[in-house]
Design an enzyme around this catalytic site. Sequence first.
Site, short mmCIF file in Angstrom:
data_model
loop_
_atom_site.label_atom_id
_atom_site.label_comp_id
_atom_site.label_asym_id
_atom_site.label_seq_id
_atom_site.Cartn_x
_atom_site.Cartn_y
_atom_site.Cartn_z
N GLY A 166 0.74 -1.38 -0.05
CA GLY A 166 0.19 -0.04 -0.01
C GLY A 166 0.79 1.23 -0.02
N GLY B 146 -1.07 2.78 6.54
CA GLY B 146 -1.14 2.01 7.57
C GLY B 146 -0.47 0.80 7.75
N LYS B 147 0.22 0.20 6.82
CA LYS B 147 1.23 -0.69 6.85
C LYS B 147 1.67 -1.36 8.17
CE LYS B 147 3.56 -0.14 3.23
NZ LYS B 147 2.87 1.59 3.16
N SER C 155 5.92 -2.05 -1.73
CA SER C 155 6.08 -3.00 -2.89
C SER C 155 5.06 -2.60 -3.89
CB SER C 155 5.78 -4.34 -2.24
OG SER C 155 4.82 -4.48 -1.34
#
Length: 221
Positions: free
Chosen positions: A49, A54-55, A123
């Site tokens: 994301g 918010g990962k 990613s």
Amino acid sequence: MSNINQVNREAAAKAEAEARNIYTVEHPVRPEDHWQRTGHRGGVLWLTGLSGAGKSTVALGVEHTLHRLGYQAFVLDGDNVRAGLNSDLGFSPEDRHENLRRIAEVAALFAQSGSLVVTAFISPYQADRDQARAIIGEGFHEVHVHAGLDVCEARDPKGLYKRARAGLIPNFTGISAPFEAPANPDLIIDTSKYDIGESIHATIDHIETHFTLNQSLVRVA
Ligand SMILES: Nc1ncnc2c1ncn2[C@@H]1O[C@H](COP(=O)(O)OP(=O)(O)OP(=O)(O)O)[C@@H](O)[C@H]1O
Ligand SMILES: [Mg+2]
């Protein structure tokens, strides 16, 4: 990936290694043996994301909750990995690709040892995430931690968007480099709709559904 593809990939990797005089060993303790001990499968939740989606917040909250529930879980997070294992890599396209390849290989080893790994890297390219899926195999779950660019930019927890808009960060995902949203994610966590607790809870629900051993898995193992 099907089991057959996984077996073929492993056989090809073994043959390729042997051509370089590298002979891998078989572990006497199988992944399933670890599962029996922990009560859950090993695997990888690959969070993807935009920056600020918010990962890290979700990954670390999930790790904490899983630990309290008795799971063996560990987060691999961007800057921590770049500070050590991948300190020789920069941000060129080749280095970004190699960064994610190594992370996928490390995550696969953790998963093989029975851990649930939560990776937290932007990613942005589908090809890199597909490569991670190929390396990790069956226990790979792609999780899109989603919030619109406007929301992420308003949050800007590291001040990176501000610097990117000022032209100080080249190739910044969402501003001057693309983010390829997963076409077929295993889970979507919309952090613009859910608060932090709800986002963590939804991820834990997914883990309990897919990774916790039930009677049928115990019989297979
Ligand atoms: N539902 C939510 N889930 C996660 N974070 C949220 C949520 N709602 C608001 N936030 C806030 O959004 C920000 C997310 O920042 P975080 O560092 O986790 O993003 P990231 O995706 O890891 O970014 P980066 O790729 O730059 O590391 C935090 O300030 C967090 O408090
Ligand atoms: Mg992060």
